[in-house]
Design an enzyme around this catalytic site. Structure first.
Site, PDB file in Angstrom:
ATOM      1  N   ASP A  42       0.840  -1.553  -0.371  1.00  0.00           N
ATOM      2  CA  ASP A  42       0.153  -0.072  -0.231  1.00  0.00           C
ATOM      3  C   ASP A  42       0.867   1.078   0.313  1.00  0.00           C
ATOM      4  O   ASP A  42       0.224   2.010  -0.314  1.00  0.00           O
ATOM      5  CB  ASP A  42      -0.812  -0.745   1.132  1.00  0.00           C
ATOM      6  CG  ASP A  42      -0.346   0.351   2.453  1.00  0.00           C
ATOM      7  OD1 ASP A  42       0.208   0.126   2.669  1.00  0.00           O
ATOM      8  OD2 ASP A  42      -0.897   0.076   3.332  1.00  0.00           O
ATOM      9  N   SER A  43       2.076   0.737   0.356  1.00  0.00           N
ATOM     10  CA  SER A  43       3.358   2.233  -0.402  1.00  0.00           C
ATOM     11  C   SER A  43       2.622   2.734  -1.548  1.00  0.00           C
ATOM     12  O   SER A  43       3.856   4.308  -1.878  1.00  0.00           O
ATOM     13  CB  SER A  43       4.369   1.746   0.181  1.00  0.00           C
ATOM     14  OG  SER A  43       4.844   1.032  -1.208  1.00  0.00           O
ATOM     15  N   ASP A  81      -1.379  -6.526  -0.604  1.00  0.00           N
ATOM     16  CA  ASP A  81      -1.249  -5.698   1.580  1.00  0.00           C
ATOM     17  C   ASP A  81      -2.459  -5.318   1.745  1.00  0.00           C
ATOM     18  O   ASP A  81      -3.118  -4.079   0.843  1.00  0.00           O
ATOM     19  CB  ASP A  81      -0.029  -4.516   0.750  1.00  0.00           C
ATOM     20  CG  ASP A  81       0.358  -4.209   2.406  1.00  0.00           C
ATOM     21  OD1 ASP A  81       0.237  -4.594   3.189  1.00  0.00           O
ATOM     22  OD2 ASP A  81       1.334  -3.492   2.025  1.00  0.00           O
ATOM     23  N   LYS A 110      -0.842  -9.410   3.421  1.00  0.00           N
ATOM     24  CA  LYS A 110       0.188  -8.820   4.872  1.00  0.00           C
ATOM     25  C   LYS A 110      -1.112  -7.724   5.579  1.00  0.00           C
ATOM     26  O   LYS A 110      -1.768  -7.427   5.005  1.00  0.00           O
ATOM     27  CB  LYS A 110       1.280  -8.053   3.947  1.00  0.00           C
ATOM     28  CG  LYS A 110       1.675  -7.821   4.773  1.00  0.00           C
ATOM     29  CD  LYS A 110       3.487  -7.115   4.520  1.00  0.00           C
ATOM     30  CE  LYS A 110       3.196  -5.697   3.972  1.00  0.00           C
ATOM     31  NZ  LYS A 110       2.154  -4.659   5.219  1.00  0.00           N
ATOM     32  N   GLU A 112      -1.570  -5.369   8.976  1.00  0.00           N
ATOM     33  CA  GLU A 112      -0.113  -5.016   9.934  1.00  0.00           C
ATOM     34  C   GLU A 112      -0.993  -5.080  11.101  1.00  0.00           C
ATOM     35  O   GLU A 112      -2.170  -4.612  11.774  1.00  0.00           O
ATOM     36  CB  GLU A 112       0.194  -3.442   9.988  1.00  0.00           C
ATOM     37  CG  GLU A 112      -0.005  -2.873   8.230  1.00  0.00           C
ATOM     38  CD  GLU A 112      -0.012  -1.332   8.024  1.00  0.00           C
ATOM     39  OE1 GLU A 112       0.390  -0.305   8.905  1.00  0.00           O
ATOM     40  OE2 GLU A 112       1.116  -0.891   7.316  1.00  0.00           O
ATOM     41  N   GLU A 179       9.380  -3.452  10.640  1.00  0.00           N
ATOM     42  CA  GLU A 179      10.013  -2.450  10.177  1.00  0.00           C
ATOM     43  C   GLU A 179      10.334  -1.241  10.870  1.00  0.00           C
ATOM     44  O   GLU A 179       9.772  -0.670  12.119  1.00  0.00           O
ATOM     45  CB  GLU A 179       8.910  -1.794   9.317  1.00  0.00           C
ATOM     46  CG  GLU A 179       9.016  -0.231   8.659  1.00  0.00           C
ATOM     47  CD  GLU A 179       7.710  -0.022   7.516  1.00  0.00           C
ATOM     48  OE1 GLU A 179       6.992  -0.906   7.110  1.00  0.00           O
ATOM     49  OE2 GLU A 179       8.222   1.193   6.719  1.00  0.00           O
TER      50      GLU A 179
HETATM   51  O1  KIV Z   1       3.722  -1.192   1.392  1.00  0.00           O
HETATM   52  C1  KIV Z   1       4.699  -0.768   1.265  1.00  0.00           C
HETATM   53  O2  KIV Z   1       5.739  -1.092   0.611  1.00  0.00           O
HETATM   54  C2  KIV Z   1       5.606  -2.141   2.887  1.00  0.00           C
HETATM   55  C3  KIV Z   1       6.800  -2.468   2.825  1.00  0.00           C
HETATM   56  C4  KIV Z   1       7.877  -1.528   2.736  1.00  0.00           C
HETATM   57  C5  KIV Z   1       6.812  -3.720   4.032  1.00  0.00           C
HETATM   58  O3  KIV Z   1       4.342  -1.884   3.529  1.00  0.00           O
END
Ligand code: KIV
Length: 262
Positions: A42-43, A81, A110, A112, A179
């Site tokens: 989600d970056s 994510d 993934k 959090e 992280e």
């Molecule tokens: O969203 C993302 O790219 C991440 C990574 C930096 C682990 O969560």
């Protein structure tokens, strides 16, 4: 790379290499480089959409990008994510949304959080959805942290993180991203778990590493955390190419005869 291979890599002490990607073009390049795992992070809210954080990223956007990446690769493990508020409100919503990632082509999701989301992780694991946890500086909690700050510093902050990691493992997580935490704490967590840890700003003792692709390539330079190492200078290369193109068009040297049809 498959989900069981993640655990095997830890047992064999083979480092797991993870990179983010958000589109088919870069996903193919990443896979061609032999990267084990592609995280559709989600970056993308920051590096693709230009937002100040990841909080506004939606399920629909994540599924779109996950589909692009998953459709482009054959060997790398693709991880979707889960965006902010796609798994927090209720277990049922979390399960449905996790399932949509697998339907879009991801092999795992993934999310959090630690003990607070362990019930979600357990429910997903129970129906065959592999889940990667994410602890430490979890970007979806940036407002609570008051900025992007190193987490888990000091004994009173370290123990809850270790407990969270153990809770995720017990719930059935297949790996955990760590992280922006002290390297010593990441080592303790990695040694305490049978599942692999994937570090980003967590020092050299994790079982694998992840970086945001555009950071690694030197494309995104608006905010470069200490833990980022640019292995390329693609922004500088792009600027140079674009300036040359502009000059040549303005001077009339491009297109020349060799780029023309006769
Ligand atoms: O969203 C993302 O790219 C991440 C990574 C930096 C682990 O969560």
């Amino acid at each position: 790379m498959t989900v069981p291979d993640l655990l095997k890599s830890k047992r064999d002490r083979r480092k797991i290499v993870v990179v983010t990607a958000y589109d088919a073009l870069f996903a193919r390049i990443v896979e061609q480089a032999g990267i084990d795992v592609i995280l559709v992070g989600d970056s993308l809210g920051v590096v693709v959409q230009g937002k100040p954080n990841t909080l506004s990223v939606t399920m629909e956007q994540m599924l779109y990008h996950t589909g692009l990446v998953a459709g482009a690769v054959q060997r790398s493990l693709v991880v979707g994510d889960m965006p902010f508020m796609s798994y927090q409100a209720s277990q049922e919503e979390a399960l449905r949304n996790a399932g949509r990632f697998l339907q879009a082509g991801a092999h795992a999701v993934k999310l959090e959080g630690g003990a607070a989301v362990a019930d979600r992780v357990a429910a997903m694991a129970k129906i065959g959805i592999p889940v990667i946890g994410h602890l430490g500086m979890t970007p979806q909690s940036v407002q609570q942290y008051g900025g992007y700050k190193v987490q888990g510093k000091g004994k009173d902050r370290a123990q809850p993180l270790i407990d969270d990691a153990l809770a995720l493992e017990a719930a059935g997580a297949v790996a955990i991203v760590l992280e922006a935490i002290p390297a010593g704490l990441a080592k303790t967590v990695s040694e305490a778990l049978t599942i692999p840890t994937i570090g980003v700003g967590a020092g050299p003792h994790c079982d694998g590493q992840v970086l945001v692709l555009y950071d690694l390539l030197g494309l995104f330079d608006e905010f470069v955390p200490k833990f980022v190492k640019p292995y390329g200078h693609l922004k500088a290369d792009a600027l140079q190419a674009l300036r040359r193109y502009k000059d040549e068009v303005e001077q009339g040297t491009f297109p020349s005869d060799s780029e023309s049809y006769h």
